[in-house]
Scaffold this motif. Sequence first.
Motif, PDB file in Angstrom:
ATOM      1  N   SER A 132       1.006  -1.286  -0.097  1.00 14.90           N
ATOM      2  CA  SER A 132      -0.441   0.009  -0.231  1.00 14.90           C
ATOM      3  C   SER A 132       1.025   1.207   0.028  1.00 14.90           C
ATOM      4  O   SER A 132       1.047   2.125   1.270  1.00 14.90           O
ATOM      5  CB  SER A 132      -1.067   0.162   0.809  1.00 14.90           C
ATOM      6  OG  SER A 132      -1.615  -1.150   1.427  1.00 14.90           O
ATOM      7  N   PRO A 133       1.721   1.362  -0.930  1.00 20.21           N
ATOM      8  CA  PRO A 133       2.511   2.484  -0.960  1.00 20.21           C
ATOM      9  C   PRO A 133       1.119   3.931  -1.314  1.00 20.21           C
ATOM     10  O   PRO A 133       0.407   4.021  -1.516  1.00 20.21           O
ATOM     11  CB  PRO A 133       3.516   2.257  -2.508  1.00 20.21           C
ATOM     12  CG  PRO A 133       2.686   1.333  -3.010  1.00 20.21           C
ATOM     13  CD  PRO A 133       1.325   0.391  -2.309  1.00 20.21           C
ATOM     14  N   ALA A 134       2.493   4.838  -1.086  1.00 20.34           N
ATOM     15  CA  ALA A 134       1.489   6.241  -1.302  1.00 20.34           C
ATOM     16  C   ALA A 134       1.503   6.083  -3.396  1.00 20.34           C
ATOM     17  O   ALA A 134       2.336   5.802  -3.539  1.00 20.34           O
ATOM     18  CB  ALA A 134       2.897   7.246  -1.666  1.00 20.34           C
ATOM     19  N   GLY A 135       0.450   7.135  -2.957  1.00 18.39           N
ATOM     20  CA  GLY A 135      -0.063   6.981  -4.476  1.00 18.39           C
ATOM     21  C   GLY A 135      -1.317   6.201  -4.846  1.00 18.39           C
ATOM     22  O   GLY A 135      -2.243   6.769  -5.737  1.00 18.39           O
ATOM     23  N   ASP A 214      -5.162   0.218  -6.790  1.00 19.81           N
ATOM     24  CA  ASP A 214      -3.684   0.976  -7.740  1.00 19.81           C
ATOM     25  C   ASP A 214      -3.801   1.521  -8.392  1.00 19.81           C
ATOM     26  O   ASP A 214      -4.495   1.428  -9.596  1.00 19.81           O
ATOM     27  CB  ASP A 214      -2.630   0.033  -7.766  1.00 19.81           C
ATOM     28  CG  ASP A 214      -2.232  -1.346  -7.041  1.00 19.81           C
ATOM     29  OD1 ASP A 214      -1.803  -0.100  -5.430  1.00 19.81           O
ATOM     30  OD2 ASP A 214      -1.947  -2.743  -7.254  1.00 19.81           O
ATOM     31  N   VAL A 215      -3.660   3.101  -7.267  1.00 18.84           N
ATOM     32  CA  VAL A 215      -4.230   4.207  -8.653  1.00 18.84           C
ATOM     33  C   VAL A 215      -2.982   4.697  -9.398  1.00 18.84           C
ATOM     34  O   VAL A 215      -2.540   4.181 -10.474  1.00 18.84           O
ATOM     35  CB  VAL A 215      -4.635   5.107  -7.892  1.00 18.84           C
ATOM     36  CG1 VAL A 215      -5.017   6.351  -8.888  1.00 18.84           C
ATOM     37  CG2 VAL A 215      -6.078   5.046  -7.204  1.00 18.84           C
ATOM     38  N   ASN A 216      -2.121   5.448  -8.697  1.00 13.37           N
ATOM     39  CA  ASN A 216      -1.116   6.425  -9.212  1.00 13.37           C
ATOM     40  C   ASN A 216       0.197   5.455  -8.627  1.00 13.37           C
ATOM     41  O   ASN A 216       0.757   6.161  -7.758  1.00 13.37           O
ATOM     42  CB  ASN A 216      -0.341   7.563  -8.993  1.00 13.37           C
ATOM     43  CG  ASN A 216      -1.404   8.496  -9.680  1.00 13.37           C
ATOM     44  OD1 ASN A 216      -2.125   8.067 -10.674  1.00 13.37           O
ATOM     45  ND2 ASN A 216      -2.345   9.674  -9.198  1.00 13.37           N
ATOM     46  N   GLY A 238      -0.974   5.407 -18.388  1.00 15.94           N
ATOM     47  CA  GLY A 238       0.405   5.768 -18.991  1.00 15.94           C
ATOM     48  C   GLY A 238       0.594   7.649 -18.226  1.00 15.94           C
ATOM     49  O   GLY A 238       1.496   8.168 -18.780  1.00 15.94           O
ATOM     50  N   TYR A 239      -0.300   8.141 -17.326  1.00 18.35           N
ATOM     51  CA  TYR A 239      -0.236   8.853 -16.788  1.00 18.35           C
ATOM     52  C   TYR A 239      -0.930   8.999 -15.728  1.00 18.35           C
ATOM     53  O   TYR A 239      -1.841   7.830 -15.214  1.00 18.35           O
ATOM     54  CB  TYR A 239      -1.304  10.411 -17.511  1.00 18.35           C
ATOM     55  CG  TYR A 239      -2.210   9.717 -18.122  1.00 18.35           C
ATOM     56  CD1 TYR A 239      -3.604  10.975 -16.911  1.00 18.35           C
ATOM     57  CD2 TYR A 239      -2.431   9.350 -19.410  1.00 18.35           C
ATOM     58  CE1 TYR A 239      -4.568  10.720 -17.901  1.00 18.35           C
ATOM     59  CE2 TYR A 239      -4.461   9.623 -19.772  1.00 18.35           C
ATOM     60  CZ  TYR A 239      -4.704   9.904 -18.794  1.00 18.35           C
ATOM     61  OH  TYR A 239      -6.363   9.677 -18.744  1.00 18.35           O
ATOM     62  N   ASP A 240      -0.426   9.866 -14.822  1.00 15.78           N
ATOM     63  CA  ASP A 240      -1.690  10.144 -13.349  1.00 15.78           C
ATOM     64  C   ASP A 240      -2.550  10.578 -13.407  1.00 15.78           C
ATOM     65  O   ASP A 240      -2.976  11.511 -14.005  1.00 15.78           O
ATOM     66  CB  ASP A 240      -0.228  11.156 -11.996  1.00 15.78           C
ATOM     67  CG  ASP A 240       0.631   9.808 -11.637  1.00 15.78           C
ATOM     68  OD1 ASP A 240       1.102   8.898 -11.623  1.00 15.78           O
ATOM     69  OD2 ASP A 240       1.839  10.808 -11.381  1.00 15.78           O
TER      70      ASP A 240
END
Length: 326
Positions: A132-135, A214-216, A238-240
């Motif tokens: 669960s990382p940042a993003g 998992d988003v960004n 391919g982008y946030d």
Amino acid sequence: MTNAAFNVLRILDRTGEKLSGEKISKELGISRSAVWKHIQELRDLGYEIEASQKEGYHVAQRTKRLLPYEIKRHLKTKKIGSDLHYAISTPSTIWLGKQMMREIENDVGEGLVIIAEEQTGGIGRLGRSWASPAGGVWTTIVLKPSIPIARAYMIMMAASVAVARAIRKEYDIGALIKWPNDIFIGDKKVAGMHLELSAEADIIHYCLLSVGIDVNVSVSDLMPTLNREVTSISEELGYDVDRAKFLARVLTEFERRYALVERNEYDALIREWKSLSCTLEHRVEIRTLKKTFEGEAIDLDEHGALIIRKDNGKIERVIAGDCYLL
């Protein structure tokens, strides 16, 4: 973070124009130095706020943090998300939810959403760890449904449908549901859910619904054992993306399906779940605590169990276990 800082931000957002510190101070009844202090607080939160002596302040770029203020700008719900609790880091949002319910249960209303920028001990189904990382979007929703315990699985179905629909509507990506509660894009997992209950006899006191998406998230930053099995929305596009807007969409979609659960309109929800399933009508391998077997997933029964036609023709009902697409 003080509410006063967000009051400054509300004024800047409302006008959409450059405003002098003097105008902001007069509207809020505070000093110009206090306005400057709050602007600095907003900058510390990641907002890019430009300032000019002649024209004043304006928001040049919004924060990338998943702040309650940003979520509420997009949120269109009546109950889910009416209260938002934000943490920069926590072992897990469900851990935080349990702690809150132990200490202040009577003060926690249904629909509270707990949000974390990162989890240091994220928990998935069957107690497994979940990176669960940042993003990402790591959140737990407090629910107090008046339904039988036997129907609690419908909450998971509502969440699965909501996440899949949100991804599809926001980004035109063909997200599907893999039984029992994973969201897949292609052959890779992008989201998962976990539900814990506090109940007595057949009465549910409350549920804690955790959703991890998992988003960004950069898949290459995950453990090698994971990056072959998971994907993220940003990897697919391919982008946030705007996480606050996306989470608001997820909560909105969930509230609509949760309303079906509360009204006992289970058939409509099951039909929608089936229409988004990548498990039904496919050959699968099932692994339970006692055995492993293969067959075709042919249906979902009224209790959420997966119905498998085994290779020998026998029908098997699977209540819990791991399902792998073959």
